[in-house]
Design a protein around this motif. Structure first.
Motif, PDB file in Angstrom:
ATOM      1  N   GLN A 177       4.361  50.175   1.806  1.00 25.26           N
ATOM      2  CA  GLN A 177       3.043  49.923   1.258  1.00 25.26           C
ATOM      3  C   GLN A 177       3.228  49.364  -0.149  1.00 25.26           C
ATOM      4  O   GLN A 177       4.340  49.325  -0.666  1.00 25.26           O
ATOM      5  CB  GLN A 177       2.207  51.202   1.260  1.00 25.26           C
ATOM      6  CG  GLN A 177       2.073  51.858   2.624  1.00 25.26           C
ATOM      7  CD  GLN A 177       1.349  50.978   3.624  1.00 25.26           C
ATOM      8  OE1 GLN A 177       0.345  50.353   3.283  1.00 25.26           O
ATOM      9  NE2 GLN A 177       1.857  50.922   4.845  1.00 25.26           N
ATOM     10  N   TYR A 178       2.138  48.978  -0.790  1.00 24.84           N
ATOM     11  CA  TYR A 178       2.262  48.264  -2.053  1.00 24.84           C
ATOM     12  C   TYR A 178       1.357  48.868  -3.122  1.00 24.84           C
ATOM     13  O   TYR A 178       0.174  49.110  -2.888  1.00 24.84           O
ATOM     14  CB  TYR A 178       1.954  46.771  -1.840  1.00 24.84           C
ATOM     15  CG  TYR A 178       2.910  46.157  -0.851  1.00 24.84           C
ATOM     16  CD1 TYR A 178       4.119  45.629  -1.277  1.00 24.84           C
ATOM     17  CD2 TYR A 178       2.644  46.167   0.517  1.00 24.84           C
ATOM     18  CE1 TYR A 178       5.039  45.113  -0.377  1.00 24.84           C
ATOM     19  CE2 TYR A 178       3.551  45.657   1.430  1.00 24.84           C
ATOM     20  CZ  TYR A 178       4.746  45.132   0.987  1.00 24.84           C
ATOM     21  OH  TYR A 178       5.652  44.635   1.887  1.00 24.84           O
ATOM     22  N   GLN A 179       1.951  49.094  -4.278  1.00 23.54           N
ATOM     23  CA  GLN A 179       1.237  49.690  -5.397  1.00 23.54           C
ATOM     24  C   GLN A 179      -0.056  48.934  -5.692  1.00 23.54           C
ATOM     25  O   GLN A 179      -0.094  47.716  -5.649  1.00 23.54           O
ATOM     26  CB  GLN A 179       2.139  49.681  -6.637  1.00 23.54           C
ATOM     27  CG  GLN A 179       1.534  50.347  -7.857  1.00 23.54           C
ATOM     28  CD  GLN A 179       2.436  50.206  -9.079  1.00 23.54           C
ATOM     29  OE1 GLN A 179       3.581  49.781  -8.987  1.00 23.54           O
ATOM     30  NE2 GLN A 179       1.911  50.577 -10.231  1.00 23.54           N
TER      31      GLN A 179
ATOM     32  N   ALA B 134      -1.946  36.732  -9.713  1.00 24.25           N
ATOM     33  CA  ALA B 134      -1.323  37.391  -8.559  1.00 24.25           C
ATOM     34  C   ALA B 134      -0.464  38.581  -8.947  1.00 24.25           C
ATOM     35  O   ALA B 134       0.277  38.546  -9.939  1.00 24.25           O
ATOM     36  CB  ALA B 134      -0.479  36.388  -7.783  1.00 24.25           C
ATOM     37  N   LYS B 135      -0.553  39.618  -8.135  1.00 27.55           N
ATOM     38  CA  LYS B 135       0.357  40.752  -8.243  1.00 27.55           C
ATOM     39  C   LYS B 135       1.638  40.385  -7.492  1.00 27.55           C
ATOM     40  O   LYS B 135       1.577  39.940  -6.352  1.00 27.55           O
ATOM     41  CB  LYS B 135      -0.286  42.006  -7.632  1.00 27.55           C
ATOM     42  CG  LYS B 135      -1.623  42.387  -8.244  1.00 27.55           C
ATOM     43  CD  LYS B 135      -2.248  43.560  -7.491  1.00 27.55           C
ATOM     44  CE  LYS B 135      -3.616  43.913  -8.046  1.00 27.55           C
ATOM     45  NZ  LYS B 135      -4.630  42.862  -7.756  1.00 27.55           N
TER      46      LYS B 135
ATOM     47  N   TRP C  38      -1.948  38.298  -4.361  1.00 29.41           N
ATOM     48  CA  TRP C  38      -0.679  39.016  -4.294  1.00 29.41           C
ATOM     49  C   TRP C  38       0.348  38.136  -3.593  1.00 29.41           C
ATOM     50  O   TRP C  38      -0.008  37.257  -2.811  1.00 29.41           O
ATOM     51  CB  TRP C  38      -0.824  40.353  -3.544  1.00 29.41           C
ATOM     52  CG  TRP C  38      -1.375  40.204  -2.147  1.00 29.41           C
ATOM     53  CD1 TRP C  38      -2.695  40.245  -1.780  1.00 29.41           C
ATOM     54  CD2 TRP C  38      -0.636  39.948  -0.940  1.00 29.41           C
ATOM     55  NE1 TRP C  38      -2.826  40.037  -0.424  1.00 29.41           N
ATOM     56  CE2 TRP C  38      -1.575  39.868   0.114  1.00 29.41           C
ATOM     57  CE3 TRP C  38       0.721  39.805  -0.642  1.00 29.41           C
ATOM     58  CZ2 TRP C  38      -1.187  39.629   1.434  1.00 29.41           C
ATOM     59  CZ3 TRP C  38       1.109  39.567   0.674  1.00 29.41           C
ATOM     60  CH2 TRP C  38       0.144  39.490   1.689  1.00 29.41           C
ATOM     61  N   VAL C  39       1.604  38.378  -3.885  1.00 28.09           N
ATOM     62  CA  VAL C  39       2.691  37.673  -3.216  1.00 28.09           C
ATOM     63  C   VAL C  39       3.916  38.578  -3.209  1.00 28.09           C
ATOM     64  O   VAL C  39       4.164  39.320  -4.160  1.00 28.09           O
ATOM     65  CB  VAL C  39       3.001  36.320  -3.912  1.00 28.09           C
ATOM     66  CG1 VAL C  39       3.431  36.519  -5.353  1.00 28.09           C
ATOM     67  CG2 VAL C  39       4.056  35.544  -3.141  1.00 28.09           C
ATOM     68  N   ILE C  40       4.647  38.544  -2.110  1.00 29.29           N
ATOM     69  CA  ILE C  40       5.863  39.338  -1.961  1.00 29.29           C
ATOM     70  C   ILE C  40       7.048  38.380  -1.912  1.00 29.29           C
ATOM     71  O   ILE C  40       7.106  37.490  -1.054  1.00 29.29           O
ATOM     72  CB  ILE C  40       5.812  40.199  -0.685  1.00 29.29           C
ATOM     73  CG1 ILE C  40       4.597  41.129  -0.714  1.00 29.29           C
ATOM     74  CG2 ILE C  40       7.107  41.003  -0.529  1.00 29.29           C
ATOM     75  CD1 ILE C  40       4.273  41.756   0.630  1.00 29.29           C
TER      76      ILE C  40
ATOM     77  N   LEU D   9       4.713  47.472  -8.212  1.00 26.41           N
ATOM     78  CA  LEU D   9       4.324  46.165  -8.728  1.00 26.41           C
ATOM     79  C   LEU D   9       5.383  45.713  -9.731  1.00 26.41           C
ATOM     80  O   LEU D   9       5.711  46.431 -10.660  1.00 26.41           O
ATOM     81  CB  LEU D   9       2.958  46.261  -9.408  1.00 26.41           C
ATOM     82  CG  LEU D   9       2.417  45.004 -10.064  1.00 26.41           C
ATOM     83  CD1 LEU D   9       2.089  43.959  -9.020  1.00 26.41           C
ATOM     84  CD2 LEU D   9       1.178  45.331 -10.897  1.00 26.41           C
ATOM     85  N   ARG D  10       5.935  44.523  -9.512  1.00 30.49           N
ATOM     86  CA  ARG D  10       6.986  44.042 -10.412  1.00 30.49           C
ATOM     87  C   ARG D  10       6.423  43.363 -11.646  1.00 30.49           C
ATOM     88  O   ARG D  10       6.909  43.534 -12.760  1.00 30.49           O
ATOM     89  CB  ARG D  10       7.915  43.075  -9.672  1.00 30.49           C
ATOM     90  CG  ARG D  10       9.217  42.819 -10.419  1.00 30.49           C
ATOM     91  CD  ARG D  10      10.063  41.744  -9.769  1.00 30.49           C
ATOM     92  NE  ARG D  10       9.550  40.408 -10.064  1.00 30.49           N
ATOM     93  CZ  ARG D  10      10.179  39.285  -9.718  1.00 30.49           C
ATOM     94  NH1 ARG D  10      11.314  39.343  -9.041  1.00 30.49           N
ATOM     95  NH2 ARG D  10       9.659  38.118 -10.006  1.00 30.49           N
TER      96      ARG D  10
END
Length: 306
Positions: free
Chosen positions: A5-7, A25-26, A81-83, A18-19
């Motif tokens: 999951q993502y903060q 964008a996160k 957001w982007v991973i 989250l970096r």
């Protein structure tokens, strides 16, 4: 194994922190298990799809890829957001070596990308796509790159060394006013046209090299009458134009892409969509008439390399 999951979108013991924030964008970083995924559906003609990122900062209102978000909250926040697949280059090299061990004389065909844009803004910093190109050029797959970003011109020095390459630039409308409504975070139409022209004339002739260029008007968005002729005229630089209907009601595969933002915009442009089939066919016929030296293709067929 539980899915990560993502903060800021959920709380669990598997939450990825989250970096940073990049623009609006996160940004998250994660190791991928694989980078070459079996192609299916609309691009089943290829061996693999390759997506350097998950998510897309352009956040276009109509984008079907939002349906593949990690959870409903992130789908609702599509574009913000982007991973980053931080180990993408390492994994790609390993998977290409594995392919050639099994198929020494058959280069794979790769479509980059199917559910993200390989040249979205974060690429200017991370250069994941550039790293992947540096690896692929040594293996010489058949490669198709799909993007709406002029940033692709940054990598001309690498792209010139591919033998079988098609570059698809997505330009769904020829009207800046309409582009700003449907995809306000994306690059301008003039910038995209300038990029495809620069690319087209940056490849020296080489024997046994087949580099091709497309503009994909997919999905076809409204175009103001006063912009049509100028836009179409600028498409003569490519060898193929691909056109596809916007949210065709007879295609269940497009249900996932019919987001509320796009539906609201369809109402705003009722002058186009109330006679949708007529608008589509009129524009297609103008493409055929004004671009006699350009291949005009529709839907799935147009996304092949050949």
């Amino acid at each position: 194994m539980a899915k990560p999951q993502y903060q800021e979108y959920c709380v669990s013991k598997y939450t990825i922190s989250l970096r940073e924030n990049f623009g609006s964008a996160k940004v998250y970083a994660q190791n991928a298990r694989s980078i070459l995924n079996k192609a299916s559906g609309f691009i089943s003609a290829y061996d693999f799809t390759l997506n350097p990122y998950r998510g897309c900062q352009y956040g276009c209102s109509y984008c079907y890829a939002a349906a593949f978000s990690p959870n409903s909250k992130m789908r609702a926040d599509w574009g913000n957001w982007v991973i980053i697949k931080q180990n993408a280059a390492e994994i790609l090299k390993r998977e290409l070596e594995s392919w050639y061990n099994k198929n020494p004389d058959i280069p794979p065909s790769i479509y980059m990308s199917s559910v993200t844009d390989p040249y979205q803004p974060i690429e200017s910093k991370e250069q994941i796509t550039r790293q992947l190109l540096e690896i692929m050029v040594a293996y010489q797959p058949t490669l198709v790159i799909q993007t709406r970003s002029p940033m692709i011109a940054r990598d001309i020095d690498i792209l010139q060394n591919f033998k079988r390459l098609r570059i698809n630039i997505s330009i769904p409308t020829g009207s800046e006013k309409i582009r700003k409504d449907f995809e306000p975070k994306s690059p301008s139409i003039p910038a995209r046209l300038k990029a495809i022209g620069k690319l087209r004339y940056s490849f020296p002739y080489r024997e046994n090299s087949e580099v091709r260029f497309s503009v994909t008007i997919t999905p076809l968005l409204p175009i103001l009458p006063e912009d049509e002729a100028t836009f179409i005229g600028k498409l003569e630089v490519v060898d193929r134009v691909v056109i596809q209907d916007f949210h065709a009601s007879n295609s269940r595969s497009l249900v996932a892409s019919t987001r509320s933002e796009a539906l609201a915009l369809k109402e705003k442009y009722a002058w186009w969509y109330d006679t949708g089939r007529e608008s589509y066919h009129n524009f297609k016929n103008k493409l055929i008439m004004m671009l006699p030296g350009v291949e005009i293709m529709e839907g799935k067929e147009g996304f092949g390399y050949e």
